[in-house]
Design a protein around this motif. Structure first.
Motif, PDB file in Angstrom:
ATOM      1  N   UNK A   1       0.845  -1.197   0.000  1.00  0.00           N
ATOM      2  CA  UNK A   1       0.000   0.000   0.000  1.00  0.00           C
ATOM      3  C   UNK A   1       0.878   1.244   0.000  1.00  0.00           C
ATOM      4  N   UNK A   2       0.575   2.180  -0.895  1.00  0.00           N
ATOM      5  CA  UNK A   2       1.278   3.463  -0.933  1.00  0.00           C
ATOM      6  C   UNK A   2       0.264   4.571  -1.197  1.00  0.00           C
ATOM      7  N   UNK A   3       0.700   5.799  -1.082  1.00  0.00           N
ATOM      8  CA  UNK A   3      -0.219   6.932  -1.252  1.00  0.00           C
ATOM      9  C   UNK A   3       0.558   8.160  -1.673  1.00  0.00           C
ATOM     10  N   UNK A   4      -0.176   9.135  -2.217  1.00  0.00           N
ATOM     11  CA  UNK A   4       0.405  10.438  -2.532  1.00  0.00           C
ATOM     12  C   UNK A   4      -0.632  11.521  -2.282  1.00  0.00           C
ATOM     13  N   UNK A   5      -0.172  12.628  -1.717  1.00  0.00           N
ATOM     14  CA  UNK A   5      -1.007  13.809  -1.506  1.00  0.00           C
ATOM     15  C   UNK A   5      -0.272  14.999  -2.092  1.00  0.00           C
ATOM     16  N   UNK A   6      -0.897  15.667  -3.062  1.00  0.00           N
ATOM     17  CA  UNK A   6      -0.360  16.892  -3.654  1.00  0.00           C
ATOM     18  C   UNK A   6      -1.362  18.005  -3.394  1.00  0.00           C
ATOM     19  N   UNK A   7      -1.015  18.934  -2.528  1.00  0.00           N
ATOM     20  CA  UNK A   7      -1.900  20.054  -2.191  1.00  0.00           C
ATOM     21  C   UNK A   7      -1.326  21.335  -2.783  1.00  0.00           C
ATOM     22  N   UNK A   8      -2.083  21.975  -3.673  1.00  0.00           N
ATOM     23  CA  UNK A   8      -1.575  23.111  -4.449  1.00  0.00           C
ATOM     24  C   UNK A   8      -2.284  24.408  -4.090  1.00  0.00           C
ATOM     25  N   UNK A   9      -1.536  25.487  -4.243  1.00  0.00           N
ATOM     26  CA  UNK A   9      -2.069  26.845  -4.126  1.00  0.00           C
ATOM     27  C   UNK A   9      -1.708  27.601  -5.388  1.00  0.00           C
ATOM     28  N   UNK A  10      -2.685  28.326  -5.989  1.00  0.00           N
ATOM     29  CA  UNK A  10      -2.473  29.076  -7.220  1.00  0.00           C
ATOM     30  C   UNK A  10      -2.804  30.546  -6.990  1.00  0.00           C
ATOM     31  N   UNK A  11      -1.873  31.421  -7.352  1.00  0.00           N
ATOM     32  CA  UNK A  11      -2.056  32.873  -7.257  1.00  0.00           C
ATOM     33  C   UNK A  11      -1.786  33.472  -8.628  1.00  0.00           C
ATOM     34  N   UNK A  12      -2.739  34.254  -9.163  1.00  0.00           N
ATOM     35  CA  UNK A  12      -2.642  34.776 -10.518  1.00  0.00           C
ATOM     36  C   UNK A  12      -2.513  36.297 -10.546  1.00  0.00           C
TER      37      UNK A  12
ATOM     38  N   UNK B   1       0.211  35.750 -15.436  1.00  0.00           N
ATOM     39  CA  UNK B   1       1.301  35.188 -14.625  1.00  0.00           C
ATOM     40  C   UNK B   1       0.702  34.355 -13.495  1.00  0.00           C
ATOM     41  N   UNK B   2       1.474  33.353 -13.056  1.00  0.00           N
ATOM     42  CA  UNK B   2       0.995  32.510 -11.966  1.00  0.00           C
ATOM     43  C   UNK B   2       2.125  32.155 -11.019  1.00  0.00           C
ATOM     44  N   UNK B   3       1.819  32.203  -9.718  1.00  0.00           N
ATOM     45  CA  UNK B   3       2.687  31.642  -8.700  1.00  0.00           C
ATOM     46  C   UNK B   3       1.969  30.423  -8.138  1.00  0.00           C
ATOM     47  N   UNK B   4       2.599  29.259  -8.227  1.00  0.00           N
ATOM     48  CA  UNK B   4       1.993  28.017  -7.749  1.00  0.00           C
ATOM     49  C   UNK B   4       2.907  27.386  -6.696  1.00  0.00           C
ATOM     50  N   UNK B   5       2.292  26.852  -5.667  1.00  0.00           N
ATOM     51  CA  UNK B   5       3.025  26.255  -4.548  1.00  0.00           C
ATOM     52  C   UNK B   5       2.417  24.889  -4.247  1.00  0.00           C
ATOM     53  N   UNK B   6       3.250  23.905  -4.030  1.00  0.00           N
ATOM     54  CA  UNK B   6       2.759  22.554  -3.735  1.00  0.00           C
ATOM     55  C   UNK B   6       3.415  21.994  -2.482  1.00  0.00           C
ATOM     56  N   UNK B   7       2.590  21.374  -1.653  1.00  0.00           N
ATOM     57  CA  UNK B   7       3.071  20.542  -0.564  1.00  0.00           C
ATOM     58  C   UNK B   7       2.788  19.107  -0.939  1.00  0.00           C
ATOM     59  N   UNK B   8       3.822  18.264  -0.998  1.00  0.00           N
ATOM     60  CA  UNK B   8       3.696  16.903  -1.514  1.00  0.00           C
ATOM     61  C   UNK B   8       4.189  15.895  -0.488  1.00  0.00           C
ATOM     62  N   UNK B   9       3.354  14.887  -0.248  1.00  0.00           N
ATOM     63  CA  UNK B   9       3.747  13.763   0.580  1.00  0.00           C
ATOM     64  C   UNK B   9       3.469  12.497  -0.210  1.00  0.00           C
ATOM     65  N   UNK B  10       4.461  11.649  -0.358  1.00  0.00           N
ATOM     66  CA  UNK B  10       4.309  10.413  -1.137  1.00  0.00           C
ATOM     67  C   UNK B  10       5.148   9.315  -0.506  1.00  0.00           C
ATOM     68  N   UNK B  11       4.543   8.175  -0.367  1.00  0.00           N
ATOM     69  CA  UNK B  11       5.272   7.031   0.192  1.00  0.00           C
ATOM     70  C   UNK B  11       4.772   5.733  -0.445  1.00  0.00           C
TER      71      UNK B  11
END
Length: 366
Positions: A30-41, A356-366
């Motif tokens: 069993x594995x998982x991934x979480x990608x949480x993004x923020x977008x600023x335009x 223009x875009x500023x994008x930020x991601x917090x990623x957890x994957x195992x």
């Protein structure tokens, strides 16, 4: 009388959870991934809404039953109207002759960046040459594939239904293939070369095949570069190259495609990109020879600087082109946690929009 010898199943964890029978014939992981993004335009002509979203929230079960392997992956993040949440990879596979036979839903063998896991892509989004552009919305297909992998080469072919994820079932058929070679492979340097083709042939009930450009990043404005209307056909040829030397990495692809409708002129689309990165503490991107793609550097407190130029155009329509320039930084807190920041300068020649875009991601994957 001595008691009979007993065996027990083995459970272990290295981030994920693996359960294996004592005889090694059965296994589940069993594995998982979480990608949480923020977008600023920073909007120009087109209006975009700054927001947050779970880009991916996947739970994956992999394992084997005797000589067959299996993968079941579900995405719980509602992404968009084309795909939404639901199954991603869902297949069974076994060794057959010199290669592996895969049956079910998986990615056709086409394009280096497209076959790179989202946990390991250099930037937050893939370029226009992949399923985010020329093969928009057609990333996982249902069919049969065969992949031969050596220490310095791969050859993969696949046949599939042209049904896109979340779309109505239809009788359209497609085929794709990819061949790669690694003429240089040392501990500190890897040179990768490859080529691929893709053929998608729809029926009268097949939804239109589209090439879309999200030129200012995800959730930003979109420009449709080409379409086949219903019952169309798309043929594409691609070339790819990559170099990893110490902490330096560079990768490029060029794809030429023809979008053909049942009636009407053929639209020729070209897409290319060049992206690269440098890891400050000289951690290198390891090469996955079986899939012929690169993975993220491993370690703790690893910092990576990235950049990409991306371009797509319809050569049969005046000014129908878009491009983006993206600068980024990746911070690997540990092998399971990554933080990403991308600043994208989008340019839509057809409308004159420069969002223009500023994008930020917090990623957890195992």
């Amino acid at each position: 009388m001595l008691p009979g010898k007993t065996t027990a199943d083995i459970a272990e964890t290295r981030g994920g959870l693996t359960v294996r029978s004592a005889d090694g014939q059965f296994e589940g992981r069993v594995s998982a991934r979480i990608h949480f993004d923020t977008y600023l335009f920073d909007n120009d002509i087109e209006n975009s809404v700054s927001t947050t979203e779970f880009r991916r929230a996947r739970l994956t079960l992999r394992g084997k039953l005797h000589d067959w392997e299996y993968t079941l992956e579900n995405d719980f993040a509602g992404q968009d109207e084309r795909a939404g949440s639901g199954f991603r990879s869902l297949f069974m596979a076994t060794r057959l002759g010199p290669g592996q036979l895969t049956i079910g839903q998986f990615k056709p063998y086409r394009g280096m960046e497209e076959l790179t896991s989202s946990n390991h892509i250099l930037m937050m989004e893939r370029p226009f040459a992949s399923a985010t552009g020329i093969h928009a919305g057609r990333q996982w297909q249902q069919g049969v594939g065969y992949l031969v992998s050596g220490s310095r080469h791969t050859l993969g072919v696949s046949g599939f239904n042209t049904r896109a994820a979340g779309a109505t079932r239809n009788d359209g058929l497609g085929a794709a293939g990819r061949v790669t070679a690694t003429p240089v492979m040392t501990e500190q340097r890897v040179v990768h070369l490859g080529a691929s083709f893709s053929h998608e042939n729809g029926t009268a009930t097949t939804p239109a095949f589209n090439a879309n450009a999200l030129y200012a990043g995800r959730r930003g404005p979109s420009q449709r570069i080409a379409t086949t209307l219903e019952g169309g056909r798309v043929d594409a040829l691609g070339l790819e190259a990559a170099l990893a030397a110490g902490g330096f990495f560079a990768q490029a692809e060029y794809v030429a495609a023809e979008f053909q409708s049942a009636s009407g002129p053929t639209q020729r689309v070209n897409a290319h990109y060049l992206q690269g990165g440098y890891t400050l503490n000289r951690h290198r991107r390891p090469y996955d020879a079986e899939r012929a793609v690169f993975r993220s550097p491993t370690g703790f407190n690893v910092v990576q600087l990235t950049a990409r130029y991306d371009h797509i155009e319809n050569s049969d329509m005046t000014d129908m082109q878009a491009e983006s320039i993206t600068f980024g930084i990746n911070y690997f807190a540990n092998p399971a946690v990554r933080f990403m920041a991308n600043y994208t300068l989008g340019d839509n020649t057809f409308t004159g929009d420069r969002t223009r875009q500023l994008a930020i991601r917090a990623q957890l994957a195992f």
